[in-house]
Motif scaffolding. Sequence first.
Motif, PDB file in Angstrom:
ATOM      1  N   TYR A  88      10.224  18.530   5.008  1.00 50.99           N
ATOM      2  CA  TYR A  88      10.114  17.465   6.026  1.00 50.99           C
ATOM      3  C   TYR A  88       9.573  18.042   7.341  1.00 50.99           C
ATOM      4  CZ  TYR A  88      11.421  13.490   9.001  1.00 50.99           C
ATOM      5  OH  TYR A  88      11.399  12.430   9.881  1.00 50.99           O
ATOM      6  N   MET A 118       0.846  -1.205   0.000  1.00 48.86           N
ATOM      7  CA  MET A 118       0.000   0.000   0.000  1.00 48.86           C
ATOM      8  C   MET A 118       0.875   1.245   0.000  1.00 48.86           C
ATOM      9  SD  MET A 118      -2.795   1.080   2.905  1.00 48.86           S
ATOM     10  CE  MET A 118      -1.831   2.110   4.020  1.00 48.86           C
ATOM     11  N   ILE A 123       3.924   8.563  14.009  1.00 52.64           N
ATOM     12  CA  ILE A 123       5.352   8.764  14.223  1.00 52.64           C
ATOM     13  C   ILE A 123       5.721  10.081  13.539  1.00 52.64           C
ATOM     14  CG2 ILE A 123       7.670   7.804  14.040  1.00 52.64           C
ATOM     15  CD1 ILE A 123       5.710   6.055  15.746  1.00 52.64           C
TER      16      ILE A 123
HETATM   17  P1  NDP Z   1      12.617   3.567   7.222  1.00 54.46           P
HETATM   18  O1  NDP Z   1      13.055   4.171   5.941  1.00 54.46           O
HETATM   19  O2  NDP Z   1      13.183   2.263   7.641  1.00 54.46           O
HETATM   20  O3  NDP Z   1      11.040   3.419   7.244  1.00 54.46           O
HETATM   21  C1  NDP Z   1      10.154   4.168   6.466  1.00 54.46           C
HETATM   22  C2  NDP Z   1       9.048   3.245   6.022  1.00 54.46           C
HETATM   23  O4  NDP Z   1       8.041   4.006   5.358  1.00 54.46           O
HETATM   24  C3  NDP Z   1       9.540   2.183   5.052  1.00 54.46           C
HETATM   25  O5  NDP Z   1       9.133   0.910   5.494  1.00 54.46           O
HETATM   26  C4  NDP Z   1       8.889   2.551   3.725  1.00 54.46           C
HETATM   27  O6  NDP Z   1       8.541   1.381   3.011  1.00 54.46           O
HETATM   28  C5  NDP Z   1       7.647   3.314   4.194  1.00 54.46           C
HETATM   29  N1  NDP Z   1       7.203   4.266   3.190  1.00 54.46           N
HETATM   30  C6  NDP Z   1       7.878   5.329   2.691  1.00 54.46           C
HETATM   31  N2  NDP Z   1       7.150   5.935   1.735  1.00 54.46           N
HETATM   32  C7  NDP Z   1       5.987   5.232   1.649  1.00 54.46           C
HETATM   33  C8  NDP Z   1       4.828   5.349   0.844  1.00 54.46           C
HETATM   34  N3  NDP Z   1       4.672   6.312  -0.087  1.00 54.46           N
HETATM   35  N4  NDP Z   1       3.827   4.457   1.031  1.00 54.46           N
HETATM   36  C9  NDP Z   1       3.941   3.481   1.934  1.00 54.46           C
HETATM   37  N5  NDP Z   1       5.010   3.302   2.724  1.00 54.46           N
HETATM   38  C10 NDP Z   1       6.013   4.176   2.573  1.00 54.46           C
HETATM   39  O7  NDP Z   1      12.914   4.645   8.339  1.00 54.46           O
HETATM   40  P2  NDP Z   1      12.362   4.829   9.819  1.00 54.46           P
HETATM   41  O8  NDP Z   1      11.905   3.558  10.375  1.00 54.46           O
HETATM   42  O9  NDP Z   1      13.392   5.594  10.520  1.00 54.46           O
HETATM   43  O10 NDP Z   1      11.119   5.809   9.585  1.00 54.46           O
HETATM   44  C11 NDP Z   1       9.826   5.590  10.116  1.00 54.46           C
HETATM   45  C12 NDP Z   1       9.201   6.916  10.494  1.00 54.46           C
HETATM   46  O11 NDP Z   1       9.955   7.487  11.547  1.00 54.46           O
HETATM   47  C13 NDP Z   1       9.175   7.954   9.365  1.00 54.46           C
HETATM   48  O12 NDP Z   1       7.939   8.612   9.361  1.00 54.46           O
HETATM   49  C14 NDP Z   1      10.281   8.916   9.769  1.00 54.46           C
HETATM   50  O13 NDP Z   1      10.067  10.212   9.285  1.00 54.46           O
HETATM   51  C15 NDP Z   1      10.182   8.848  11.281  1.00 54.46           C
HETATM   52  N6  NDP Z   1      11.367   9.283  11.987  1.00 54.46           N
HETATM   53  C16 NDP Z   1      12.570   8.647  11.811  1.00 54.46           C
HETATM   54  C17 NDP Z   1      13.706   9.100  12.455  1.00 54.46           C
HETATM   55  C18 NDP Z   1      15.043   8.475  12.287  1.00 54.46           C
HETATM   56  O14 NDP Z   1      16.048   9.078  12.712  1.00 54.46           O
HETATM   57  N7  NDP Z   1      15.157   7.292  11.742  1.00 54.46           N
HETATM   58  C19 NDP Z   1      13.616  10.249  13.380  1.00 54.46           C
HETATM   59  C20 NDP Z   1      12.313  10.812  13.504  1.00 54.46           C
HETATM   60  C21 NDP Z   1      11.240  10.343  12.831  1.00 54.46           C
HETATM   61  P3  NDP Z   1       8.545   1.343   1.396  1.00 54.46           P
HETATM   62  O15 NDP Z   1       9.712   2.150   0.948  1.00 54.46           O
HETATM   63  O16 NDP Z   1       8.661  -0.115   1.093  1.00 54.46           O
HETATM   64  O17 NDP Z   1       7.229   1.896   0.994  1.00 54.46           O
END
Ligand code: NDP
Length: 250
Positions: free
Chosen positions: A149, A56, A134
């Motif tokens: 962002y 999705m 998140i």
């Molecule tokens: P990841 O990149 O591991 O996780 C991001 C996830 O979002 C991936 O599984 C990706 O899956 C999914 N995603 C991105 N775009 C889409 C889309 N259009 N549709 C569906 N799924 C999507 O990084 P994090 O686990 O770190 O990030 C998770 C959340 O935490 C984010 O919102 C990020 O902004 C937030 N965050 C992270 C921080 C950090 O330092 N790591 C700090 C603060 C907040 P796929 O690409 O397969 O779609």
Amino acid sequence: MITNKHILITGGGTGIGRAIAILFADNGANVTITGRRSNVLEEVADSSSNISAFQMDVSNEKEVISVISKAVSKFGPIQVCVANAGIAEGKKLQNTDLEFWRKIIGTNLDGTFLTIRESMKSMLKADWGRVIAISSIAGIKGLKGAGAYSASKHGVMGLIKTYSEEYMGGPITFNAICPGYVNTSIVDTNIKSMISKGISEKDAHKMMVNANRHKRLIQTEEVAQTAYWLCTQAAKSINGQAIEIAGGKV
Ligand code: NDP
């Protein structure tokens, strides 16, 4: 508290979403994870019989409507909605074209709005629910070089604060978790980008670590445990909050 409850986690195939999925599945929840890449989703789903995966794209309204409705038909009303999917790319103001702006807002803000709206259709039928977004420290303060962002994550805070008011007094609470730098691919990408600008790997890593108040990277499990706590009895009066996991006050 969460045994047999249906929990939806967007972006559940990697990083923070993956850690939340595993923690809730280990504690008996019925977990639905979504994302765009089927390979990473399947890998997590294969690790537990309590986890199911659906492809999705959160920025695609039709997909969000149909996939969430499919998950509800299969596993019942959603009771915990974790709007986690997001992209963390930064550009300075003069380098931000409308296409880039829309990509970030479309995923992080439209995606969170659509996920919550569609989840709430079934959540409202149950007598208990938790919406957890998140966000980020960038949802609390401006992040230099990442206007789109920061705007998207401030927008997420606007949604959480508003919905907590809209549904005040009911069985569903709305909270945001605002992490500092967490040890996921987002940090790896930041480090690579700094290296491409001529910064050494050691210095790039140090810069990321030093960006957190307590000078260490946060682990995904710390964020997952906070999401879990929000689903316990102890957190039943926590509503409309931005919970900072950043090693200190942002
Ligand atoms: P990841 O990149 O591991 O996780 C991001 C996830 O979002 C991936 O599984 C990706 O899956 C999914 N995603 C991105 N775009 C889409 C889309 N259009 N549709 C569906 N799924 C999507 O990084 P994090 O686990 O770190 O990030 C998770 C959340 O935490 C984010 O919102 C990020 O902004 C937030 N965050 C992270 C921080 C950090 O330092 N790591 C700090 C603060 C907040 P796929 O690409 O397969 O779609």
